[in-house]
Scaffold this motif. Structure first.
Motif, short mmCIF file in Angstrom:
data_model
loop_
_atom_site.label_atom_id
_atom_site.label_comp_id
_atom_site.label_asym_id
_atom_site.label_seq_id
_atom_site.Cartn_x
_atom_site.Cartn_y
_atom_site.Cartn_z
N ALA A 36 -8.13 -0.92 -0.83
CA ALA A 36 -7.15 -1.31 0.20
C ALA A 36 -7.63 -0.90 1.59
O ALA A 36 -7.33 -1.58 2.59
N TYR A 87 2.56 1.63 -3.37
CA TYR A 87 1.57 2.05 -4.36
C TYR A 87 1.28 3.55 -4.21
O TYR A 87 1.26 4.29 -5.20
N ALA A 88 1.06 4.00 -2.99
CA ALA A 88 0.79 5.42 -2.75
C ALA A 88 1.97 6.29 -3.17
O ALA A 88 1.79 7.36 -3.76
N LEU A 104 -2.48 13.07 -0.81
CA LEU A 104 -1.72 11.86 -1.10
C LEU A 104 -0.41 11.84 -0.31
O LEU A 104 0.00 10.78 0.18
N TRP A 160 -7.23 6.42 -6.52
CA TRP A 160 -8.12 6.56 -5.36
C TRP A 160 -8.98 5.31 -5.21
O TRP A 160 -9.23 4.85 -4.09
N ILE A 209 -1.29 10.55 2.99
CA ILE A 209 -1.50 9.10 2.94
C ILE A 209 -0.16 8.38 2.97
O ILE A 209 0.01 7.39 3.68
N LEU A 256 -11.06 9.03 1.11
CA LEU A 256 -10.81 8.50 -0.23
C LEU A 256 -12.05 8.60 -1.11
O LEU A 256 -11.94 8.89 -2.31
N THR A 266 1.08 5.81 5.90
CA THR A 266 1.47 4.42 5.66
C THR A 266 2.93 4.16 6.01
O THR A 266 3.46 3.09 5.72
N VAL A 280 0.84 -1.20 0.00
CA VAL A 280 0.00 0.00 0.00
C VAL A 280 0.87 1.25 0.00
O VAL A 280 0.65 2.19 -0.77
N SER A 281 1.88 1.25 0.84
CA SER A 281 2.79 2.38 0.93
C SER A 281 3.52 2.61 -0.40
O SER A 281 3.65 3.74 -0.87
N LEU A 295 -6.82 2.57 -3.65
CA LEU A 295 -6.59 2.83 -2.22
C LEU A 295 -7.87 2.65 -1.42
O LEU A 295 -7.83 2.18 -0.28
N LEU A 334 -5.99 3.90 6.27
CA LEU A 334 -6.59 4.67 5.18
C LEU A 334 -8.03 5.02 5.54
O LEU A 334 -8.78 4.16 6.00
#
Length: 160
Positions: free
Chosen positions: A119, A9-10, A54, A113, A57, A131, A61, A6-7, A116, A126
């Motif tokens: 996720a 990806y962000a 973002l 978005w 976010i 989101l 994360t 996730v981290s 996420l 999150l």
């Protein structure tokens, strides 16, 4: 999905967000005084706020945004400008292509978005509410860019 994924990806989307902000700022500057100037300035402010969301976010994360995204944006923006010069496009056609890139960027942001948000079902760092708001705003931005793009095309293709 693990937290590391996730981290990561962000963070990847944050690099793209920096490029998007730079492209929106450039478009706003180029279209100053045009019928689309006020809308592009408003969209630029929203895109900047989305990038800030973002960045938060990414921090949430467990990552630090750092300077890599800004450097990536600078190189990407230089590449976009270079392509228009190589193709020898007239300014009006380059502006139309620029709007296509902005629309593509906003569409990609909406997808980010959505991912996420999916996720967030398993990753409680999150905020689903945040989101969902960001996704709704991306859809609104997409619609507004679509309108500008079509208006610009009508002016370009209907000019003597």
């Amino acid at each position: 999905m693990t937290r590391d994924v996730v981290s990561t990806y962000a963070m990847a989307h944050l690099m793209a967000a920096h490029t998007g902000v730079a492209m929106f700022r450039a478009a706003s500057s180029r279209h100053e005084g045009s019928p689309w100037a006020a809308e592009l300035v408003a969209l630029t402010a929203e895109i900047e706020a989305d990038r800030a969301s973002l960045e938060q976010i990414v921090r949430t994360t467990g990552r630090h945004p750092g300077s890599v995204p800004q450097r990536a944006a600078r190189y990407a923006l230089e590449g976009v400008g270079h392509l228009s010069r190589v193709l020898h496009w007239p300014t009006e056609l380059a502006s139309l292509a620029e709007l296509e890139k902005l629309r593509g960027g906003v569409s990609a942001k909406a997808v980010g978005w959505e991912i996420l948000l999916a996720a967030a079902t398993h990753d409680h760092r999150l905020s689903r509410v945040d989101l969902e708001e960001l996704l709704e705003r991306a859809h609104d931005q997409s619609h507004r860019l679509h309108t500008i793009h079509l208006q610009m095309a009508q002016v370009l293709f209907n000019s003597p």
